[in-house]
Enzyme design. Structure first.
Site, PDB file in Angstrom:
ATOM      1  N   ASP A  63      44.163  21.346   6.806  1.00 43.87           N
ATOM      2  CA  ASP A  63      45.492  21.600   6.950  1.00 43.87           C
ATOM      3  C   ASP A  63      46.353  21.613   5.844  1.00 43.87           C
ATOM      4  O   ASP A  63      46.406  20.539   4.993  1.00 43.87           O
ATOM      5  CB  ASP A  63      46.240  20.756   8.124  1.00 43.87           C
ATOM      6  CG  ASP A  63      45.125  20.275   9.271  1.00 43.87           C
ATOM      7  OD1 ASP A  63      43.977  20.736   9.158  1.00 43.87           O
ATOM      8  OD2 ASP A  63      45.793  19.300  10.115  1.00 43.87           O
ATOM      9  N   GLN A  79      45.209  18.704   3.362  1.00 44.55           N
ATOM     10  CA  GLN A  79      44.428  17.705   3.809  1.00 44.55           C
ATOM     11  C   GLN A  79      42.982  17.708   2.933  1.00 44.55           C
ATOM     12  O   GLN A  79      42.534  19.043   2.815  1.00 44.55           O
ATOM     13  CB  GLN A  79      44.101  17.852   5.308  1.00 44.55           C
ATOM     14  CG  GLN A  79      45.240  17.583   6.066  1.00 44.55           C
ATOM     15  CD  GLN A  79      45.286  15.793   6.345  1.00 44.55           C
ATOM     16  OE1 GLN A  79      44.456  15.617   7.277  1.00 44.55           O
ATOM     17  NE2 GLN A  79      46.348  15.390   5.800  1.00 44.55           N
ATOM     18  N   TRP A  87      34.561  17.390   6.205  1.00 44.08           N
ATOM     19  CA  TRP A  87      35.602  16.475   6.720  1.00 44.08           C
ATOM     20  C   TRP A  87      35.332  14.932   6.448  1.00 44.08           C
ATOM     21  O   TRP A  87      34.530  14.533   6.652  1.00 44.08           O
ATOM     22  CB  TRP A  87      36.069  16.934   7.760  1.00 44.08           C
ATOM     23  CG  TRP A  87      37.339  16.244   8.179  1.00 44.08           C
ATOM     24  CD1 TRP A  87      38.692  16.728   8.061  1.00 44.08           C
ATOM     25  CD2 TRP A  87      37.898  14.876   8.845  1.00 44.08           C
ATOM     26  NE1 TRP A  87      39.631  15.731   8.338  1.00 44.08           N
ATOM     27  CE2 TRP A  87      39.069  14.655   8.836  1.00 44.08           C
ATOM     28  CE3 TRP A  87      36.926  14.064   9.159  1.00 44.08           C
ATOM     29  CZ2 TRP A  87      39.668  13.354   9.423  1.00 44.08           C
ATOM     30  CZ3 TRP A  87      37.494  12.635   9.737  1.00 44.08           C
ATOM     31  CH2 TRP A  87      38.719  12.529   9.777  1.00 44.08           C
ATOM     32  N   TRP A 122      46.703  11.641   7.686  1.00 43.62           N
ATOM     33  CA  TRP A 122      46.754  12.860   8.447  1.00 43.62           C
ATOM     34  C   TRP A 122      47.951  13.714   8.259  1.00 43.62           C
ATOM     35  O   TRP A 122      48.867  13.148   7.909  1.00 43.62           O
ATOM     36  CB  TRP A 122      46.140  12.857   9.760  1.00 43.62           C
ATOM     37  CG  TRP A 122      44.758  12.221   9.752  1.00 43.62           C
ATOM     38  CD1 TRP A 122      43.750  11.562   8.652  1.00 43.62           C
ATOM     39  CD2 TRP A 122      43.843  12.080  11.003  1.00 43.62           C
ATOM     40  NE1 TRP A 122      42.693  11.429   9.162  1.00 43.62           N
ATOM     41  CE2 TRP A 122      42.727  11.478  10.568  1.00 43.62           C
ATOM     42  CE3 TRP A 122      44.225  12.341  12.224  1.00 43.62           C
ATOM     43  CZ2 TRP A 122      41.615  11.103  11.724  1.00 43.62           C
ATOM     44  CZ3 TRP A 122      43.031  11.820  13.191  1.00 43.62           C
ATOM     45  CH2 TRP A 122      41.952  11.377  12.733  1.00 43.62           C
ATOM     46  N   ARG A 186      49.853  13.022  17.072  1.00 45.49           N
ATOM     47  CA  ARG A 186      49.762  13.445  15.673  1.00 45.49           C
ATOM     48  C   ARG A 186      50.437  14.656  15.125  1.00 45.49           C
ATOM     49  O   ARG A 186      50.850  15.401  16.095  1.00 45.49           O
ATOM     50  CB  ARG A 186      48.486  13.234  15.046  1.00 45.49           C
ATOM     51  CG  ARG A 186      47.408  14.314  15.638  1.00 45.49           C
ATOM     52  CD  ARG A 186      45.820  13.971  15.266  1.00 45.49           C
ATOM     53  NE  ARG A 186      45.018  15.177  15.584  1.00 45.49           N
ATOM     54  CZ  ARG A 186      44.350  14.802  16.523  1.00 45.49           C
ATOM     55  NH1 ARG A 186      44.432  13.681  17.304  1.00 45.49           N
ATOM     56  NH2 ARG A 186      43.525  15.605  17.112  1.00 45.49           N
ATOM     57  N   ASP A 187      50.655  14.621  13.826  1.00 51.62           N
ATOM     58  CA  ASP A 187      51.107  15.926  13.288  1.00 51.62           C
ATOM     59  C   ASP A 187      52.614  16.188  13.368  1.00 51.62           C
ATOM     60  O   ASP A 187      52.919  17.199  13.996  1.00 51.62           O
ATOM     61  CB  ASP A 187      50.318  17.098  13.481  1.00 51.62           C
ATOM     62  CG  ASP A 187      48.843  16.837  13.226  1.00 51.62           C
ATOM     63  OD1 ASP A 187      48.387  15.971  12.589  1.00 51.62           O
ATOM     64  OD2 ASP A 187      47.984  17.703  14.209  1.00 51.62           O
ATOM     65  N   ASP A 275      43.141  21.879  19.808  1.00 49.83           N
ATOM     66  CA  ASP A 275      41.744  21.271  19.372  1.00 49.83           C
ATOM     67  C   ASP A 275      40.558  21.663  20.051  1.00 49.83           C
ATOM     68  O   ASP A 275      39.319  21.687  19.302  1.00 49.83           O
ATOM     69  CB  ASP A 275      41.758  19.607  19.421  1.00 49.83           C
ATOM     70  CG  ASP A 275      40.962  19.061  18.712  1.00 49.83           C
ATOM     71  OD1 ASP A 275      40.498  19.382  17.691  1.00 49.83           O
ATOM     72  OD2 ASP A 275      40.594  17.714  19.105  1.00 49.83           O
TER      73      ASP A 275
HETATM   74  N1  DQQ Z   1      43.513  17.744  11.093  1.00 50.03           N
HETATM   75  C1  DQQ Z   1      44.238  16.429  10.594  1.00 50.03           C
HETATM   76  C2  DQQ Z   1      45.126  16.065  12.079  1.00 50.03           C
HETATM   77  C3  DQQ Z   1      44.849  17.406  12.613  1.00 50.03           C
HETATM   78  C4  DQQ Z   1      43.842  18.001  12.375  1.00 50.03           C
HETATM   79  C5  DQQ Z   1      43.584  15.643  10.206  1.00 50.03           C
HETATM   80  C6  DQQ Z   1      43.987  19.403  12.486  1.00 50.03           C
HETATM   81  O1  DQQ Z   1      46.273  15.360  11.686  1.00 50.03           O
HETATM   82  O2  DQQ Z   1      45.249  17.091  14.145  1.00 50.03           O
HETATM   83  O3  DQQ Z   1      42.703  15.955   8.983  1.00 50.03           O
HETATM   84  O4  DQQ Z   1      43.203  20.463  11.786  1.00 50.03           O
END
Ligand code: DQQ
Length: 591
Positions: A63, A79, A87, A122, A186-187, A275
């Protein structure tokens, strides 16, 4: 016996659900390959690496985080795995640019170090808070794997590079409460300041299978309170990652709006990243700041069939307002579609697509996207084609540029033959993806398929066609245009095994293009960069990004064509194509 029956029924239920939602190649969250996360990269294979897209020199990226324009620099955080090409080991890597084309890598801004983020730093965003400077809001993962919202501040806000970041000890800002799912929270988005004296941010979540966006507000950016209701939610959409929430003007179709704009001439956009499928969708709607509620307009679907920023390999996108040029810019991540083994042997995985401006379309029913103008500074060799008729089965080569590293814009005219378009029966239940799969670039139609053939060998052993097919809606008599970017014929490479990770992902990505063709014209632009084909139909009404890995149609052996496989002759009014240079600086020497 009873148990096995229940299991079978459940399995059937899941399968039916997946097929009715048209979910293909589903994967939830990032795959975790514990044994590969820290496998160091010996050498980087450059064959399919992009030349002018944002990439670090090696390893995995996902991201885009932050983006912000601050003191003369564009900042992009992302990220990043510091140790390998899958990952894991995720930090906030940081790069700066003066022009969104050349990037200088700085030291990592955030990495796990405190109890409130020891298991993960994250995604999140940046807000410029008057009197305080830029503040990062990000999701930390604690020892118990609970996702919590934290903040970080620059050590020296007067440093235009924002090199060093501090995570104050009064973190976290927000913990999930007992009603919430702590592993699905999150996010946080860039916060905006409202007339009632509060900052507000949106955080993605889910409850059971309902996707949720929570709104939090704060007077001082420290104490945050959850609004009584989620700002929006939708059943059966699963976890909403990376929400993005911003206004667009309904009267000015040239400029973007900052988040705190309050005029009545706006609509709001809520984008969520699903997701479950790794697709995104957005709705246009109305935000009521008093009730903290967002209501989609209702004329476009809110759910799996929703409008998309990009109908291809594109995820975790995020916009920011560019004060320098008064525009809203969108960043998004394109993952690899290659086999796991090849990602690892390449030594890198993922890239950020070319940033795009975002505006409301003049029809006010959808957004339009266009590559930022700065990318045109990389255009070099130029060729043009004018007023060329292409008859059925004809293919014209675009010569004089580097087809594996190119920018091509073409305008077709099909005004003379629209009545010969195939009938589109409104009872068709086909989704664009399926339609493109059935009616590929070689399946003769009336008007179309016509478009570009990218990354091709001359005998079409390998090629990635990007094309339109025009139907005639049998109830409205209006044209209905399908746009496809079909990776199926893109590579001769054999799968390495039956597992998903051993197979290349070669989908027939597609979306409809909302044009009436009243002047007969439809345009297509493709940015081609070795393993990336980003295509913009009808000046950005429908956008599709494909990732492809030819074995023969590479570098100087790749060719570019304009083609027509419909019975009706199509006119190429104009075709402009350029070779694309590499930026002088692309994160050279990054950690
Ligand atoms: N990637 C992050 C998260 C997010 C996800 C973790 C989306 O915060 O929800 O690397 O690709």
């Amino acid at each position: 016996m009873v148990v096995s029956n229940i299991v079978s029924v459940l399995l059937l239920f899941v399968l039916l659900n997946l097929s009715s939602n048209n979910i293909k190649g589903v994967e939830a969250f990032h795959h975790v390959y514990e044994n590969l996360q820290s496998q160091s990269v010996e050498a980087v294979n450059h064959l399919h690496r992009s030349a002018f897209h944002f990439q670090p020199p090696r390893h995995w990226i996902n991201d885009p985080n932050g983006p912000v324009y601050y003191k003369g620099f564009y900042h992009l955080f992302y990220q990043y795995n510091t140790k390998g090409a899958v990952w894991g080991n995720i930090v906030w890597a940081h790069s700066v640019s003066k022009d969104l084309v050349n990037w200088e890598a700085l030291e990592h801004a955030l990495y796990p170090s405190k109890w409130f983020d020891i298991k993960g730093t994250w995604s999140g965003s940046i807000t410029i808070v008057p009197g305080k400077g830029p503040i990062i809001l990000y999701t930390g993962v604690n020892q118990n794997e609970t996702q919590i919202q934290n903040y970080a501040i620059p050590k020296d806000p007067s440093d235009p590079y924002l090199r060093k970041w501090i995570k104050p000890d009064d973190n976290p800002l927000v913990m999930p409460d007992y009603t919430m799912n702590g592993s699905a929270f999150r996010d946080p988005t860039t916060a905006w300041f409202s007339e009632d004296g509060h900052w507000r941010t949106v955080v993605g979540s889910k409850r059971k299978n309902r996707g949720i966006a929570y709104i939090y507000r704060s007077r001082d950016f420290k104490h945050w309170v959850k609004a009584k209701h989620p700002v929006h939610s939708k059943e059966s959409t699963g976890m909403w990652e990376c929400p993005d929430f911003f206004p667009v003007s309904t009267t000015d179709f040239q400029n973007g709006l900052d988040l705190d704009y309050t005029g009545s001439n706006t609509k709001h956009v809520l984008k969520v990243s699903l997701d479950l499928t790794r697709f995104e969708y957005y709705t246009l709607g109305t935000y009521d700041p008093k009730k903290d509620r967002y209501v989609p307009n209702g004329d476009t679907p809110d759910g799996w069939d929703g409008l998309r920023f990009d109908y291809g390999n594109y995820y975790a996108s995020k916009t920011f307002f560019d004060y320098k040029k008064n525009r809203r810019i969108l960043w998004g991540w394109a993952n690899e579609s290659d086999t796991l083994e090849d990602d690892i042997s390449k030594g890198w995985a993922g890239l950020q697509v070319i940033p795009r401006t975002v505006l409301l379309d003049a029809n006010k029913k959808q957004l339009v996207f266009w590559p930022i103008e700065e990318i045109e500074s990389l255009r070099s060799n130029y060729v043009r084609m004018n007023n060329k008729n292409i008859t059925m089965g004809q293919r014209l080569e675009v010569e004089g540029i580097t087809p594996a590293q190119a920018d091509v814009e073409v305008t077709f005219n099909v005004g003379q033959c629209l009545e010969k378009a195939e009938a589109f029966d409104p009872s068709f239940t086909f989704k664009p993806f399926d339609l493109c799969k059935i009616k590929g670039s070689n399946v003769t139609g009336g008007v179309g398929p016509f478009g570009l053939i990218t990354l091709a060998t001359p005998d079409l052993e390998e090629y990635t066609p990007v094309f339109f097919r025009v139907f005639k809606d049998t109830s409205t008599y209006k044209p209905k245009v399908l746009m496809c970017s079909d990776a199926r014929p893109s590579s001769l490479k054999q799968d390495r095994g039956p597992l998903k990770q051993d197979r290349m992902y070669k989908p027939s990505f597609a979306g409809f293009v909302d044009v009436d063709l009243s002047d007969g014209r439809i345009s297509l632009r493709s940015l081609i960069d070795h393993s990336v084909v980003e295509s913009f139909g009808a000046l950005g009404k429908t956008v599709i990004t494909s990732r492809v890995y030819p074995v023969k149609a590479v570098k100087e052996n790749a060719h570019l064509y304009v083609f027509n496989n419909g019975t009706q002759t199509v006119n190429v009014e104009s075709l402009d194509a350029w070779s694309m240079e590499r930026p002088l600086k692309m994160n050279n020497g990054a950690l």
